[in-house]
Design a protein around this motif. Structure first.
Motif, PDB file in Angstrom:
ATOM      1  N   LEU A   1       7.791  17.573   5.264  1.00 38.13           N
ATOM      2  CA  LEU A   1       8.760  18.082   4.300  1.00 38.13           C
ATOM      3  C   LEU A   1       8.360  19.461   3.791  1.00 38.13           C
ATOM      4  CD1 LEU A   1       9.565  14.904   2.150  1.00 38.13           C
ATOM      5  CD2 LEU A   1      11.036  16.005   3.850  1.00 38.13           C
ATOM      6  N   SER A   2       7.075  19.656   3.555  1.00 43.11           N
ATOM      7  CA  SER A   2       6.602  20.963   3.097  1.00 43.11           C
ATOM      8  C   SER A   2       6.872  22.039   4.147  1.00 43.11           C
ATOM      9  CB  SER A   2       5.102  20.909   2.774  1.00 43.11           C
ATOM     10  OG  SER A   2       4.856  20.046   1.684  1.00 43.11           O
ATOM     11  N   ALA A   3       6.624  21.698   5.413  1.00 45.93           N
ATOM     12  CA  ALA A   3       6.893  22.653   6.494  1.00 45.93           C
ATOM     13  C   ALA A   3       8.385  22.929   6.608  1.00 45.93           C
ATOM     14  CB  ALA A   3       6.355  22.104   7.813  1.00 45.93           C
ATOM     15  N   LEU A   4       9.176  21.891   6.430  1.00 50.79           N
ATOM     16  CA  LEU A   4      10.632  22.044   6.483  1.00 50.79           C
ATOM     17  C   LEU A   4      11.113  22.959   5.362  1.00 50.79           C
ATOM     18  CD1 LEU A   4      13.030  20.862   8.161  1.00 50.79           C
ATOM     19  CD2 LEU A   4      13.275  19.153   6.346  1.00 50.79           C
ATOM     20  N   GLY A   5      10.582  22.744   4.169  1.00 47.96           N
ATOM     21  CA  GLY A   5      10.976  23.575   3.043  1.00 47.96           C
ATOM     22  C   GLY A   5      10.537  25.015   3.193  1.00 47.96           C
ATOM     23  N   ALA A   6       9.314  25.216   3.705  1.00 43.63           N
ATOM     24  CA  ALA A   6       8.806  26.574   3.902  1.00 43.63           C
ATOM     25  C   ALA A   6       9.647  27.344   4.918  1.00 43.63           C
ATOM     26  CB  ALA A   6       7.352  26.525   4.347  1.00 43.63           C
ATOM     27  N   ALA A   7      10.243  26.625   5.861  1.00 43.29           N
ATOM     28  CA  ALA A   7      11.070  27.265   6.901  1.00 43.29           C
ATOM     29  C   ALA A   7      12.560  27.225   6.564  1.00 43.29           C
ATOM     30  CB  ALA A   7      10.821  26.563   8.237  1.00 43.29           C
ATOM     31  N   SER A   8      12.901  26.849   5.345  1.00 48.12           N
ATOM     32  CA  SER A   8      14.310  26.583   5.010  1.00 48.12           C
ATOM     33  C   SER A   8      15.224  27.794   5.187  1.00 48.12           C
ATOM     34  CB  SER A   8      14.429  26.055   3.576  1.00 48.12           C
ATOM     35  OG  SER A   8      13.923  26.985   2.648  1.00 48.12           O
ATOM     36  N   PHE A   9      14.734  28.995   4.884  1.00 55.00           N
ATOM     37  CA  PHE A   9      15.601  30.173   5.027  1.00 55.00           C
ATOM     38  C   PHE A   9      15.932  30.419   6.494  1.00 55.00           C
ATOM     39  CE2 PHE A   9      16.250  34.923   4.984  1.00 55.00           C
ATOM     40  CZ  PHE A   9      17.482  34.874   4.358  1.00 55.00           C
ATOM     41  N   GLY A  10      14.936  30.286   7.355  1.00 48.94           N
ATOM     42  CA  GLY A  10      15.191  30.451   8.783  1.00 48.94           C
ATOM     43  C   GLY A  10      16.107  29.367   9.325  1.00 48.94           C
ATOM     44  N   ILE A  11      15.901  28.128   8.884  1.00 48.21           N
ATOM     45  CA  ILE A  11      16.768  27.025   9.313  1.00 48.21           C
ATOM     46  C   ILE A  11      18.199  27.281   8.858  1.00 48.21           C
ATOM     47  CG2 ILE A  11      17.240  24.553   9.023  1.00 48.21           C
ATOM     48  CD1 ILE A  11      14.190  24.179   8.676  1.00 48.21           C
ATOM     49  N   TYR A  12      18.331  27.740   7.627  1.00 47.22           N
ATOM     50  CA  TYR A  12      19.658  28.070   7.092  1.00 47.22           C
ATOM     51  C   TYR A  12      20.352  29.108   7.963  1.00 47.22           C
ATOM     52  CZ  TYR A  12      22.694  31.115   4.335  1.00 47.22           C
ATOM     53  OH  TYR A  12      23.720  31.928   3.936  1.00 47.22           O
ATOM     54  N   LEU A  13      19.632  30.127   8.383  1.00 49.76           N
ATOM     55  CA  LEU A  13      20.255  31.203   9.162  1.00 49.76           C
ATOM     56  C   LEU A  13      20.659  30.762  10.559  1.00 49.76           C
ATOM     57  CD1 LEU A  13      17.947  34.219   8.179  1.00 49.76           C
ATOM     58  CD2 LEU A  13      20.334  33.881   7.510  1.00 49.76           C
ATOM     59  N   VAL A  14      19.822  29.960  11.225  1.00 51.32           N
ATOM     60  CA  VAL A  14      20.020  29.709  12.656  1.00 51.32           C
ATOM     61  C   VAL A  14      20.765  28.419  12.970  1.00 51.32           C
ATOM     62  CG1 VAL A  14      17.868  28.455  13.143  1.00 51.32           C
ATOM     63  CG2 VAL A  14      18.830  29.982  14.873  1.00 51.32           C
ATOM     64  N   HIS A  15      20.790  27.433  12.075  1.00 53.99           N
ATOM     65  CA  HIS A  15      21.317  26.124  12.457  1.00 53.99           C
ATOM     66  C   HIS A  15      22.794  26.127  12.863  1.00 53.99           C
ATOM     67  CE1 HIS A  15      22.874  25.793   8.276  1.00 53.99           C
ATOM     68  NE2 HIS A  15      23.708  24.908   8.787  1.00 53.99           N
ATOM     69  N   PRO A  16      23.679  26.969  12.279  1.00 57.07           N
ATOM     70  CA  PRO A  16      25.067  26.954  12.762  1.00 57.07           C
ATOM     71  C   PRO A  16      25.205  27.348  14.234  1.00 57.07           C
ATOM     72  CG  PRO A  16      24.959  27.984  10.610  1.00 57.07           C
ATOM     73  CD  PRO A  16      23.547  27.845  11.091  1.00 57.07           C
ATOM     74  N   ALA A  17      24.339  28.248  14.689  1.00 61.19           N
ATOM     75  CA  ALA A  17      24.376  28.633  16.100  1.00 61.19           C
ATOM     76  C   ALA A  17      24.031  27.446  16.990  1.00 61.19           C
ATOM     77  CB  ALA A  17      23.413  29.784  16.359  1.00 61.19           C
ATOM     78  N   ILE A  18      23.051  26.649  16.569  1.00 60.43           N
ATOM     79  CA  ILE A  18      22.653  25.470  17.337  1.00 60.43           C
ATOM     80  C   ILE A  18      23.762  24.419  17.316  1.00 60.43           C
ATOM     81  CG2 ILE A  18      20.992  23.566  17.476  1.00 60.43           C
ATOM     82  CD1 ILE A  18      18.891  25.475  16.361  1.00 60.43           C
ATOM     83  N   LEU A  19      24.377  24.198  16.163  1.00 61.40           N
ATOM     84  CA  LEU A  19      25.464  23.220  16.073  1.00 61.40           C
ATOM     85  C   LEU A  19      26.645  23.628  16.946  1.00 61.40           C
ATOM     86  CD1 LEU A  19      25.467  22.386  12.240  1.00 61.40           C
ATOM     87  CD2 LEU A  19      24.608  20.969  14.107  1.00 61.40           C
ATOM     88  N   THR A  20      26.973  24.904  16.945  1.00 63.60           N
ATOM     89  CA  THR A  20      28.076  25.386  17.784  1.00 63.60           C
ATOM     90  C   THR A  20      27.754  25.203  19.256  1.00 63.60           C
ATOM     91  OG1 THR A  20      28.777  27.004  16.121  1.00 63.60           O
ATOM     92  CG2 THR A  20      29.470  27.401  18.398  1.00 63.60           C
ATOM     93  N   LEU A  21      26.524  25.552  19.645  1.00 65.13           N
ATOM     94  CA  LEU A  21      26.109  25.392  21.039  1.00 65.13           C
ATOM     95  C   LEU A  21      26.138  23.917  21.442  1.00 65.13           C
ATOM     96  CD1 LEU A  21      24.989  26.704  23.613  1.00 65.13           C
ATOM     97  CD2 LEU A  21      22.684  26.396  22.658  1.00 65.13           C
ATOM     98  N   TRP A  22      25.682  23.043  20.557  1.00 64.02           N
ATOM     99  CA  TRP A  22      25.701  21.607  20.836  1.00 64.02           C
ATOM    100  C   TRP A  22      27.124  21.112  21.076  1.00 64.02           C
ATOM    101  CZ3 TRP A  22      23.217  17.383  22.232  1.00 64.02           C
ATOM    102  CH2 TRP A  22      23.722  16.127  21.884  1.00 64.02           C
ATOM    103  N   ASP A  23      28.054  21.544  20.262  1.00 61.65           N
ATOM    104  CA  ASP A  23      29.441  21.117  20.421  1.00 61.65           C
ATOM    105  C   ASP A  23      30.080  21.677  21.694  1.00 61.65           C
ATOM    106  OD1 ASP A  23      29.520  19.542  18.167  1.00 61.65           O
ATOM    107  OD2 ASP A  23      30.241  21.131  16.853  1.00 61.65           O
TER     108      ASP A  23
END
Length: 356
Positions: A285-307
């Protein structure tokens, strides 16, 4: 000048909860459009709407961290450095990722690229280059106002003590004007619509140890308040969705505000408890939180690619479980894929810096 305060490690875990809720909202958005009355639609609808605390929670974290870090050592001459550092840190990634999504979404959905500079400029101003970027427009406004806010709060004790009612009052006044008088343009991206949570975060940043102790002492009552407010909000949405009631929007705003103001007081003690355990789960969870800004920026691209790579199964009767699996996979792949990319990028940057 006073030394910086120690880092609040538990806040990374609160960030982890918030970023998971972000990915959950975006990953289940299509599933909320399933036929009303099916169990799958109800399940994903409840998960999706119950996660809407996430943007206010991130804004609360911003208020908390800013005032916790700067309140005791703030001097007026620090304003220029603060503006330069914060806006540089967030505006450059915002512009780069806005351009990326402007091009990426055209390729993914249309197969071609048509660059309209004026349209792109309007998207940059509004945060609409992608469905998630409006958050940065809101945060930039709070960053721009922060030096003025902290100077006034340090000077006037009554302002400091009244931060929470003042924030609620400003947000209520702006909503009343927008809803009942004249609609404000781009209201969803105005900082006025989030002053309650930002000011609450600021207040907690100033009085952090006292408020955490208070939250732990009254955790049972605060937990009840979270469930009542969140349950009322989601319950009203369900009643309206099933056509069982017509509810004026102000009631939704009030329930959501109560939900968003109480949930940090549950998250922080829980996060401190996780830190105390020192488990692998808390480390994740700590690692997830520390990377939260990067996850926020990139995750829509991954979701779109997945779909695009794995189109959604037809939600046919008796085969909804396939749709459920696809949706759950989208959330996990969006979260973990973004985490891996973010951590990989951070390591590459560190290696590059070490070689210089």
């Amino acid at each position: 000048m006073m030394l910086s305060k120690p880092k609040l490690s538990e806040i990374d875990i609160v960030r982890a909860l918030a970023i998971f809720a972000v990915v959950l909202i975006h990953g289940t958005s299509s599933a909320t459009q399933l036929p009303v009355g099916t169990g799958s639609q109800a399940f994903f609808f409840i998960l999706n709407k119950a996660s809407l605390f996430t943007v206010p929670l991130f804004i609360w974290i911003s208020g908390l961290v800013l005032f916790y870090s700067y309140y005791d050592r703030w001097e007026p001459k620090m304003a220029r450095v603060f503006w330069t550092k914060r806006l540089h840190k967030i505006l450059i990634p915002y512009i780069i990722w806005s351009i990326f999504y402007y091009l990426y979404n055209q390729i993914m959905f249309h197969g071609t690229i048509d660059v309209d500079a004026f349209h792109l400029f309007k998207l940059l101003l509004s945060g609409n280059a992608s469905y998630h970027l409006y958050y940065i427009v809101i945060i930039v406004q709070f960053y721009a106002l922060f030096p003025l806010m902290i100077a006034a709060i340090k000077r006037y004790a009554w302002l400091r003590r009244g931060l929470i009612p003042l924030g609620i009052g400003i947000q209520a006044a702006s909503y009343t004007f927008h809803h009942w008088v004249i609609p404000l343009p781009e209201y969803a991206t105005l900082c006025l619509s989030y002053t309650a949570t930002f000011c609450f975060g600021a207040f907690m940043g100033i009085y952090y140890p006292t408020l955490v102790t208070w939250a732990i002492r009254y955790k049972r009552w605060i937990g009840i308040a979270v469930y009542v407010a969140g349950g009322a909000y989601v319950g009203m949405l369900l009643l309206q969705q099933y056509g069982l009631a017509m509810i004026e929007n102000t009631w939704f705003e009030l329930a959501l505000l109560a939900y968003c103001l109480t949930i940090p007081l549950v998250c922080v003690p829980w996060a401190r408890n996780q830190i105390g355990r020192g488990s692998r789960f808390s480390a994740f969870l700590s690692a997830l939180g520390a990377a939260s800004f990067g996850i926020y920026l990139v995750h829509p691209a991954i979701l779109t690619l997945w779909d695009r790579v794995t189109p959604e199964p037809e939600p046919a009767p008796g085969r909804l479980w396939l749709y459920d699996v696809h949706t759950a996979a989208a959330v996990l792949i969006g979260l973990l894929g973004a985490l891996l990319l973010t951590r990989g990028y951070a390591r590459a940057v560190q290696k590059g810096s070490a070689r210089r």
